[in-house]
Scaffold this motif. Sequence first.
Motif, PDB file in Angstrom:
ATOM      1  N   ASP A 104      -6.509   3.574  10.365  1.00  0.00           N
ATOM      2  CA  ASP A 104      -7.684   3.563   9.723  1.00  0.00           C
ATOM      3  C   ASP A 104      -7.533   2.016   8.739  1.00  0.00           C
ATOM      4  OD1 ASP A 104     -10.164   4.696   8.211  1.00  0.00           O
ATOM      5  OD2 ASP A 104      -8.870   4.100   6.817  1.00  0.00           O
ATOM      6  N   ARG A 105      -8.677   1.469   8.693  1.00  0.00           N
ATOM      7  CA  ARG A 105      -8.740   0.074   8.003  1.00  0.00           C
ATOM      8  C   ARG A 105      -8.251   0.365   6.700  1.00  0.00           C
ATOM      9  NH1 ARG A 105     -13.448  -4.621   8.358  1.00  0.00           N
ATOM     10  NH2 ARG A 105     -12.255  -6.336   7.648  1.00  0.00           N
ATOM     11  N   ASP A 106      -8.881   1.076   5.963  1.00  0.00           N
ATOM     12  CA  ASP A 106      -8.683   1.270   4.398  1.00  0.00           C
ATOM     13  C   ASP A 106      -7.380   1.622   4.172  1.00  0.00           C
ATOM     14  OD1 ASP A 106     -11.280   0.324   3.610  1.00  0.00           O
ATOM     15  OD2 ASP A 106     -11.980   2.398   3.705  1.00  0.00           O
ATOM     16  N   MET A 107      -6.760   2.689   4.907  1.00  0.00           N
ATOM     17  CA  MET A 107      -5.325   3.194   4.807  1.00  0.00           C
ATOM     18  C   MET A 107      -4.544   2.103   4.962  1.00  0.00           C
ATOM     19  SD  MET A 107      -5.726   6.455   3.791  1.00  0.00           S
ATOM     20  CE  MET A 107      -4.675   7.608   4.300  1.00  0.00           C
ATOM     21  N   LEU A 108      -4.805   1.378   6.213  1.00  0.00           N
ATOM     22  CA  LEU A 108      -3.780   0.383   6.514  1.00  0.00           C
ATOM     23  C   LEU A 108      -3.631  -0.829   5.390  1.00  0.00           C
ATOM     24  CD1 LEU A 108      -4.137  -0.205  10.349  1.00  0.00           C
ATOM     25  CD2 LEU A 108      -2.122   0.834   9.222  1.00  0.00           C
ATOM     26  N   ALA A 109      -4.865  -0.997   4.573  1.00  0.00           N
ATOM     27  CA  ALA A 109      -4.785  -1.901   3.726  1.00  0.00           C
ATOM     28  C   ALA A 109      -4.084  -1.794   2.428  1.00  0.00           C
ATOM     29  CB  ALA A 109      -6.240  -2.381   3.282  1.00  0.00           C
ATOM     30  N   ILE A 110      -4.046  -0.298   2.065  1.00  0.00           N
ATOM     31  CA  ILE A 110      -3.726   0.230   0.870  1.00  0.00           C
ATOM     32  C   ILE A 110      -2.037   0.221   1.139  1.00  0.00           C
ATOM     33  CG2 ILE A 110      -3.111   2.498  -0.286  1.00  0.00           C
ATOM     34  CD1 ILE A 110      -5.649   0.975  -1.197  1.00  0.00           C
ATOM     35  N   THR A 111      -1.705   0.579   2.437  1.00  0.00           N
ATOM     36  CA  THR A 111      -0.427   0.674   2.910  1.00  0.00           C
ATOM     37  C   THR A 111       0.105  -0.713   2.619  1.00  0.00           C
ATOM     38  OG1 THR A 111      -0.597   2.328   4.597  1.00  0.00           O
ATOM     39  CG2 THR A 111       1.456   0.830   4.657  1.00  0.00           C
ATOM     40  N   SER A 112      -0.416  -1.882   3.136  1.00  0.00           N
ATOM     41  CA  SER A 112      -0.057  -3.220   2.920  1.00  0.00           C
ATOM     42  C   SER A 112       0.100  -3.439   1.406  1.00  0.00           C
ATOM     43  CB  SER A 112      -0.986  -4.212   3.410  1.00  0.00           C
ATOM     44  OG  SER A 112      -0.692  -5.622   3.322  1.00  0.00           O
ATOM     45  N   MET A 113      -0.921  -3.011   0.424  1.00  0.00           N
ATOM     46  CA  MET A 113      -0.637  -3.258  -0.812  1.00  0.00           C
ATOM     47  C   MET A 113       0.474  -2.556  -1.587  1.00  0.00           C
ATOM     48  SD  MET A 113      -4.583  -3.038  -2.086  1.00  0.00           S
ATOM     49  CE  MET A 113      -4.260  -3.370  -3.981  1.00  0.00           C
ATOM     50  N   ALA A 114       0.723  -1.335  -1.172  1.00  0.00           N
ATOM     51  CA  ALA A 114       1.790  -0.688  -1.731  1.00  0.00           C
ATOM     52  C   ALA A 114       3.048  -1.306  -1.244  1.00  0.00           C
ATOM     53  CB  ALA A 114       1.880   0.935  -1.149  1.00  0.00           C
ATOM     54  N   LYS A 115       3.197  -1.949  -0.257  1.00  0.00           N
ATOM     55  CA  LYS A 115       4.435  -2.353   0.440  1.00  0.00           C
ATOM     56  C   LYS A 115       4.698  -3.766  -0.385  1.00  0.00           C
ATOM     57  CE  LYS A 115       5.713   0.471   3.617  1.00  0.00           C
ATOM     58  NZ  LYS A 115       6.745   1.307   3.820  1.00  0.00           N
ATOM     59  N   GLN A 116       3.442  -4.344  -0.864  1.00  0.00           N
ATOM     60  CA  GLN A 116       4.087  -5.533  -1.689  1.00  0.00           C
ATOM     61  C   GLN A 116       3.782  -5.296  -3.087  1.00  0.00           C
ATOM     62  OE1 GLN A 116       0.361  -8.370  -0.536  1.00  0.00           O
ATOM     63  NE2 GLN A 116       0.089  -7.346   1.023  1.00  0.00           N
ATOM     64  N   GLY A 117       4.131  -4.181  -3.545  1.00  0.00           N
ATOM     65  CA  GLY A 117       4.290  -3.634  -4.749  1.00  0.00           C
ATOM     66  C   GLY A 117       2.924  -3.916  -5.712  1.00  0.00           C
TER      67      GLY A 117
ATOM     68  N   ALA B 252     -15.225  -4.248  -0.808  1.00  0.00           N
ATOM     69  CA  ALA B 252     -15.596  -5.739  -1.013  1.00  0.00           C
ATOM     70  C   ALA B 252     -14.393  -6.323  -1.091  1.00  0.00           C
ATOM     71  CB  ALA B 252     -16.326  -5.557  -2.485  1.00  0.00           C
ATOM     72  N   ILE B 253     -13.228  -6.069  -1.338  1.00  0.00           N
ATOM     73  CA  ILE B 253     -12.114  -6.978  -1.719  1.00  0.00           C
ATOM     74  C   ILE B 253     -11.011  -6.685  -0.631  1.00  0.00           C
ATOM     75  CG2 ILE B 253     -12.394  -7.034  -4.017  1.00  0.00           C
ATOM     76  CD1 ILE B 253     -10.533  -4.767  -4.623  1.00  0.00           C
ATOM     77  N   ARG B 254     -11.162  -5.661   0.251  1.00  0.00           N
ATOM     78  CA  ARG B 254      -9.995  -5.428   1.293  1.00  0.00           C
ATOM     79  C   ARG B 254      -9.871  -6.322   2.253  1.00  0.00           C
ATOM     80  NH1 ARG B 254     -12.914  -1.243   4.836  1.00  0.00           N
ATOM     81  NH2 ARG B 254     -14.073  -3.034   5.387  1.00  0.00           N
ATOM     82  N   ASP B 255     -10.441  -7.415   2.569  1.00  0.00           N
ATOM     83  CA  ASP B 255     -10.037  -8.512   3.303  1.00  0.00           C
ATOM     84  C   ASP B 255      -8.942  -8.998   2.518  1.00  0.00           C
ATOM     85  OD1 ASP B 255     -11.631  -9.536   1.513  1.00  0.00           O
ATOM     86  OD2 ASP B 255     -12.611 -11.017   2.675  1.00  0.00           O
ATOM     87  N   ARG B 256      -8.505  -9.232   1.502  1.00  0.00           N
ATOM     88  CA  ARG B 256      -7.576  -9.785   0.548  1.00  0.00           C
ATOM     89  C   ARG B 256      -6.055  -9.111   0.889  1.00  0.00           C
ATOM     90  NH1 ARG B 256      -9.584  -9.960  -5.638  1.00  0.00           N
ATOM     91  NH2 ARG B 256     -11.763 -10.632  -5.203  1.00  0.00           N
ATOM     92  N   TYR B 257      -6.261  -7.742   1.466  1.00  0.00           N
ATOM     93  CA  TYR B 257      -5.198  -7.125   1.452  1.00  0.00           C
ATOM     94  C   TYR B 257      -4.949  -6.664   3.046  1.00  0.00           C
ATOM     95  CZ  TYR B 257      -5.931  -6.996  -3.594  1.00  0.00           C
ATOM     96  OH  TYR B 257      -6.031  -7.603  -4.857  1.00  0.00           O
ATOM     97  N   GLU B 258      -5.678  -7.226   3.958  1.00  0.00           N
ATOM     98  CA  GLU B 258      -5.901  -6.769   5.479  1.00  0.00           C
ATOM     99  C   GLU B 258      -4.557  -6.704   5.947  1.00  0.00           C
ATOM    100  OE1 GLU B 258      -8.317  -5.022   6.527  1.00  0.00           O
ATOM    101  OE2 GLU B 258      -9.583  -6.700   6.858  1.00  0.00           O
ATOM    102  N   HIS B 259      -4.180  -5.417   6.583  1.00  0.00           N
ATOM    103  CA  HIS B 259      -2.833  -5.079   6.950  1.00  0.00           C
ATOM    104  C   HIS B 259      -2.682  -5.915   8.379  1.00  0.00           C
ATOM    105  CE1 HIS B 259       0.173  -2.790   9.315  1.00  0.00           C
ATOM    106  NE2 HIS B 259       0.659  -2.436   8.226  1.00  0.00           N
ATOM    107  N   PRO B 260      -1.486  -6.390   8.418  1.00  0.00           N
ATOM    108  CA  PRO B 260      -1.292  -7.331   9.676  1.00  0.00           C
ATOM    109  C   PRO B 260      -1.840  -6.783  11.103  1.00  0.00           C
ATOM    110  CG  PRO B 260       0.757  -7.530   8.129  1.00  0.00           C
ATOM    111  CD  PRO B 260      -0.138  -6.472   7.827  1.00  0.00           C
ATOM    112  N   TYR B 261      -1.545  -5.444  11.513  1.00  0.00           N
ATOM    113  CA  TYR B 261      -2.125  -4.890  12.544  1.00  0.00           C
ATOM    114  C   TYR B 261      -3.505  -4.870  12.636  1.00  0.00           C
ATOM    115  CZ  TYR B 261      -2.598  -1.549  16.458  1.00  0.00           C
ATOM    116  OH  TYR B 261      -2.702  -1.209  17.597  1.00  0.00           O
TER     117      TYR B 261
END
Length: 352
Positions: A139-152, A279-288
Amino acid sequence: MRIDRRTFIRTTALSGVGLTVLQPNVWAQTAAPSVGVGFVADTVGAQLPYPFSPRATALFDPTNGVAFERLLNRPDIDLIVADLAPGQRSPVAHAAMRAGKHVVCTGPVGQRIDDLLSLFQTHRQTGRHCLILDDDQADRDMLAITSMAKQGLFGPLSYVHCGSTSATNGLGMAMEWLGIHNGNAFRSLNASLSKSWGLHEPSPSAEHQKNEPSVRNYQLGEVLTITLQCTNGELVVVNRDLAGERPYGRNMALQGRDAKWDSETNRLVRGATSRAFPAIRDRYEHPYWQETAPRKQPDALGVLIDQIWTNQLAPEATQNALMVSLIHVVAKHSLAAWGEEVLIPDLKSCLS
């Protein structure tokens, strides 16, 4: 042919009527050049439960009695997808791993702690993985949130709320966010059930069957709630709606010191600012997602195939999947004790 996730889970929930593990329907596909996938279902006339990878050729084996054995003996099969009733998943998982195949189930596998310890031991002996198909991983949103969490960007995490209708109840993502089996662990849980008014409604078929009671007296509660305590102090709440078919929703939320997000509103709150996440998800897009979206729409099975193909399955992947199953098993112990806190055993320590 494409079958959506809700149809897949519905098929899984209804599978297994009057059949045994020795009589599956079997599909096989080879994802060139290196990943072959076999499907095992215990539903008569079942359809292929997931879209094929674009680099795969579909084959169908209509035989029943020896189809599963043939599948295990095929050297071109690397992964077996088990769309089976809960009680039938464990034997298939053992057989697949012992035959040198990874196996992924459509829901929790193993119904007792001993089952899970045995599966984990087979995983360690064979080096093959036993997993749960988790659509959150695509899921695109879940992956982006994961990327944010990993970045702190959420700061230190404190709370996760898990969904109500998916097969893993969101626990797979929660474990990734919280670093379960990577310096953190689930320590204990409490479980409780609501009353079940919705399940006591008259059966739709009662008016057509004279001998069937118009009202069923189910003992199962309508909403299951599991509260998990982590060794690092975080709290995880899992809700599962058991009342039947309702609109699909993840009902996920992640909260940290610096930010908060939930899937129902799909808004990200940082400080005093609240913004629509798409609206801001592309800033935190997950690499996958960045790598696969231009080529195809990611799906859960496709993600798993890519991980096997590129040898990127996490070492703790099986331990995480069995932990999802273990939580459901331990929750039954808590329910039997009227919601008392129950410690969650560590599978690795139990086999050490």
